[in-house]
Design a protein around this motif. Structure first.
Motif, PDB file in Angstrom:
ATOM      1  N   UNK A 160      26.442 -48.918  58.773  1.00  0.00           N
ATOM      2  CA  UNK A 160      27.535 -49.686  58.158  1.00  0.00           C
ATOM      3  C   UNK A 160      27.833 -51.014  58.848  1.00  0.00           C
ATOM      4  N   UNK A 161      27.065 -51.340  59.889  1.00  0.00           N
ATOM      5  CA  UNK A 161      27.358 -52.548  60.683  1.00  0.00           C
ATOM      6  C   UNK A 161      26.241 -53.585  60.569  1.00  0.00           C
ATOM      7  N   UNK A 162      26.629 -54.853  60.570  1.00  0.00           N
ATOM      8  CA  UNK A 162      25.685 -55.962  60.705  1.00  0.00           C
ATOM      9  C   UNK A 162      25.660 -56.358  62.177  1.00  0.00           C
ATOM     10  N   UNK A 163      24.474 -56.345  62.781  1.00  0.00           N
ATOM     11  CA  UNK A 163      24.307 -56.614  64.212  1.00  0.00           C
ATOM     12  C   UNK A 163      23.600 -57.964  64.389  1.00  0.00           C
ATOM     13  N   UNK A 164      24.242 -58.867  65.133  1.00  0.00           N
ATOM     14  CA  UNK A 164      23.710 -60.209  65.315  1.00  0.00           C
ATOM     15  C   UNK A 164      22.531 -60.212  66.302  1.00  0.00           C
ATOM     16  N   UNK A 165      21.530 -61.005  66.033  1.00  0.00           N
ATOM     17  CA  UNK A 165      20.424 -61.207  66.955  1.00  0.00           C
ATOM     18  C   UNK A 165      20.563 -62.525  67.732  1.00  0.00           C
ATOM     19  N   UNK A 166      21.368 -63.443  67.216  1.00  0.00           N
ATOM     20  CA  UNK A 166      21.614 -64.721  67.884  1.00  0.00           C
ATOM     21  C   UNK A 166      23.104 -64.953  67.994  1.00  0.00           C
ATOM     22  N   UNK A 167      23.520 -65.550  69.100  1.00  0.00           N
ATOM     23  CA  UNK A 167      24.929 -65.915  69.214  1.00  0.00           C
ATOM     24  C   UNK A 167      25.179 -67.232  68.478  1.00  0.00           C
ATOM     25  N   UNK A 168      26.410 -67.423  68.073  1.00  0.00           N
ATOM     26  CA  UNK A 168      26.758 -68.651  67.368  1.00  0.00           C
ATOM     27  C   UNK A 168      28.027 -68.474  66.557  1.00  0.00           C
ATOM     28  N   UNK A 169      28.331 -69.517  65.798  1.00  0.00           N
ATOM     29  CA  UNK A 169      29.496 -69.480  64.912  1.00  0.00           C
ATOM     30  C   UNK A 169      29.030 -69.036  63.536  1.00  0.00           C
ATOM     31  N   UNK A 170      29.591 -67.933  63.050  1.00  0.00           N
ATOM     32  CA  UNK A 170      29.185 -67.339  61.786  1.00  0.00           C
ATOM     33  C   UNK A 170      30.333 -67.385  60.772  1.00  0.00           C
ATOM     34  N   UNK A 171      29.936 -67.392  59.524  1.00  0.00           N
ATOM     35  CA  UNK A 171      30.915 -67.189  58.452  1.00  0.00           C
ATOM     36  C   UNK A 171      30.718 -65.765  57.929  1.00  0.00           C
ATOM     37  N   UNK A 172      31.777 -64.985  57.975  1.00  0.00           N
ATOM     38  CA  UNK A 172      31.738 -63.578  57.587  1.00  0.00           C
ATOM     39  C   UNK A 172      32.557 -63.410  56.305  1.00  0.00           C
ATOM     40  N   UNK A 173      32.026 -62.688  55.339  1.00  0.00           N
ATOM     41  CA  UNK A 173      32.738 -62.505  54.072  1.00  0.00           C
ATOM     42  C   UNK A 173      32.534 -61.073  53.556  1.00  0.00           C
ATOM     43  N   UNK A 174      33.450 -60.645  52.709  1.00  0.00           N
ATOM     44  CA  UNK A 174      33.349 -59.315  52.098  1.00  0.00           C
ATOM     45  C   UNK A 174      34.167 -59.292  50.812  1.00  0.00           C
TER      46      UNK A 174
END
Length: 274
Positions: A160-174
């Motif tokens: 149920x989780x999205x796991x990041x492979x790179x650090x940074x500024x993300x836009x998250x939506x649902x």
């Protein structure tokens, strides 16, 4: 005749001869002087006669020289003007070619397909079939997503989780949709006062104990009647700075009312910058 008289006569004759010769010489002098004066007069007259012709010839030659100089100057001016125009046109053509080359280069860059893994991005729809009928109406439930039919680039999916492979500024939506149709429900439910809330959480992997941080929430309390069909959707999004291996997930209340259609319920994120 005595000798004296003869001598005197001879002297007189010699005198007159000399006088006659002198007179002839004088007349010759006068004649030569007159001829010379007449010659000078004729020469002066000739000079006087030819002077206008000479001046006219000189004037015509001067005018021809001026006209020739003007013609050459105009020719050179026209040539220089043509050279200047040619140079200007050459510069303009070079600039136009440079601009067109840049524009074509930009178009090629835009049209050039990006590598599949160039930008971290994820978009998943709700996993079906789902059955939350037995869940507690007051409980908050984690939504699970269909990783086989979604998009995952440099972002992994697990539990149920999205796991990041790179650090940074993300836009998250649902987006989550809830619906209730009394005629199609497996059992009758009281929806006269129902809370439909969506939560987006952030799990920081460096924490010794996983304590999710709430990023955002949205929803409302609905009072549905017994009409044949009821529906309500919640959509939200925000930016979040995520590190490698950080996770994000979605929880909802009253998951038993969650709409299983993938077009109405989905979850995703993409990287905007470092």
């Amino acid at each position: 005749m005595n000798p004296r008289s003869l001598q005197t006569s001879c002297h007189s004759e010699d005198y007159w001869k000399r006088a006659l010769m002198a007179a002839n010489d004088y007349r010759g002098y006068l004649r030569n002087h007159t001829a010379m004066e007449n010659g000078e007069a004729r020469l002066h007259a000739a000079h006087s006669t030819h002077r206008p012709l000479i001046f006219g010839t000189l004037a015509v030659m001067g005018l021809l020289q001026i006209a020739s100089s003007v013609t050459i100057l105009l020719h050179l001016t026209g040539y220089l003007h043509e050279v200047n125009l040619s140079s200007t046109e050459t510069v303009k053509e070079a600039q136009s070619e440079h601009i067109m080359a840049d524009a074509l280069r930009d178009i090629r860059k835009k049209d050039k397909p990006r590598k599949k893994d160039s930008i971290p991005v994820a978009h998943l729809s709700v996993k079906t079939p789902i059955d939350f009928s037995k869940t507690d109406p007051n409980a908050v439930t984690t939504v699970y997503w269909d990783e086989l039919r979604g998009t995952l680039n440099k972002i992994r999916y697990h539990d149920g989780r999205l796991l990041m492979e790179e650090q940074g500024l993300y836009y998250v939506y649902a987006k989550t949709c809830f619906r209730y149709a009394p005629d199609h429900a497996t059992k009758k439910q009281d929806v006269s006062n129902v809370q439909l809330i969506q939560y987006i959480y952030h799990e920081i992997h460096t924490q010794s104990k996983m304590r999710p941080v709430l990023l955002s929430k949205s929803g409302g309390t609905l009072q549905w009647g017994n009409q044949s069909y009821n529906m309500y959707c919640v959509q939200q999004g925000r930016s979040a700075r995520l590190k490698a291996s950080d996770g994000i997930f979605v929880n909802v209340s009253n998951s038993r009312l969650l709409d299983p259609e993938p077009e109405g319920t989905y979850f995703g994120a993409f990287k905007m910058s470092n």
